[in-house]
Design an enzyme around this catalytic site. Structure first.
Site, short mmCIF file in Angstrom:
data_model
loop_
_atom_site.label_atom_id
_atom_site.label_comp_id
_atom_site.label_asym_id
_atom_site.label_seq_id
_atom_site.Cartn_x
_atom_site.Cartn_y
_atom_site.Cartn_z
N SER A 1 0.85 -1.20 0.00
CA SER A 1 0.00 0.00 0.00
C SER A 1 0.88 1.23 0.00
CB SER A 1 -0.90 0.02 1.23
OG SER A 1 -1.59 1.26 1.33
N TYR B 1 -3.23 -0.43 10.25
CA TYR B 1 -3.14 -0.86 8.86
C TYR B 1 -1.81 -0.47 8.25
CZ TYR B 1 -4.12 -1.23 3.86
OH TYR B 1 -4.06 -1.54 2.52
#
Length: 252
Positions: free
Chosen positions: A147, A161
């Protein structure tokens, strides 16, 4: 699907894409098949969607198998790798794509959510790669969906996250060193905001995310799949231990 002619750069290769029943994972699986690979995918609950992806792959003339596996379960991850290699007759490419996102300010995040995030986003990547090593030939590929939030954190509420994605990026760099002598490349493709059912372009928070994107639009799953396919191809054979960011300029 992409609207240009796709080369058969990985014809005859055998790939496993975890979390391949929908979104980015499905796009990756289909793109690898378009480029000539036989493909196994894993899914947790979406059996019908997974079989639909597998059927699309078969229509391209490639072998396909959909395997149920909860990425939070170590034995399931290990078993899926072995089953994929058995079903396809080997394994050349592992794409660790399965992931979850559970947001919130840290004071509001439960220990259960922390454990789940780390189990799926980090431990499954490590365990999956470990299980694949006995199947991957010299010159094989390990590619993980990371990501852009594993490089920079643009807003609040994603600390756990982002931690999981920073960890994956670090693991990739280390594993590239471990496997360099075998010519196995290990890389991350790091998406930005991508229009999927997990993060729809018209969903809650989309306007905030758009504010960070230089190109002014969400990415498409095919944008990510193209980068993965390039890394899996011969053109990517001298790229290892790195992160290719496909985020429309979020981290520019």
């Amino acid at each position: 699907m992409s609207d240009f002619e796709i080369p058969a750069r990985i014809k005859g290769k055998k790939a496993l894409v975890t979390g391949g029943s929908r979104g980015i994972g499905a796009a990756i699986a289909l793109r690898l098949a378009q480029e000539g690979a036989d493909v196994a995918i894993t899914y947790e609950r979406s059996a019908e969607k997974a079989e639909g992806v597998a059927e699309q792959i078969r229509k391209l003339g490639r072998k396909a198998v959909a395997l149920q596996a909860d990425s939070a379960d170590v034995a399931a991850v290990q078993g899926a790798v072995d089953k994929a290699a058995e079903a396809l007759g080997g394994l050349d490419i592992l794409v660790n794509n399965a992931g979850i996102a559970r947001g919130g300010l840290l004071q509001d995040v439960s220990v259960e959510d922390i454990d789940a995030t780390l189990a799926v986003n980090v431990r499954a990547v490590i365990v999956g790669a470990q299980a694949a090593l006995k199947h991957l030939p010299d010159g094989g590929r390990i590619i993980t969906t990371g990501s852009c939030l594993g490089e920079q954190v643009q807003f609040a509420g994603i600390s756990v996250y982002s931690t999981s994605k920073f960890a994956v990026h670090g693991f990739t760099r280390g594993l590239a060193r471990d496997l360099g002598a075998r010519g196995i490349t290990v890389n991350v493709v790091a998406p930005g905001s991508t229009d999927t059912d997990m993060n729809p372009a018209d969903g809650e928070g989309a306007a905030q995310q758009l504010g960070f994107i230089a190109l002014g639009r969400y990415g498409k799953p095919d944008d990510i799949a193209g980068a993965v396919a390039w890394l899996a191809s011969p053109e990517g054979n001298y790229v290892t231990g790195t992160v290719i960011t496909v985020d429309g300029g979020v981290n520019a």
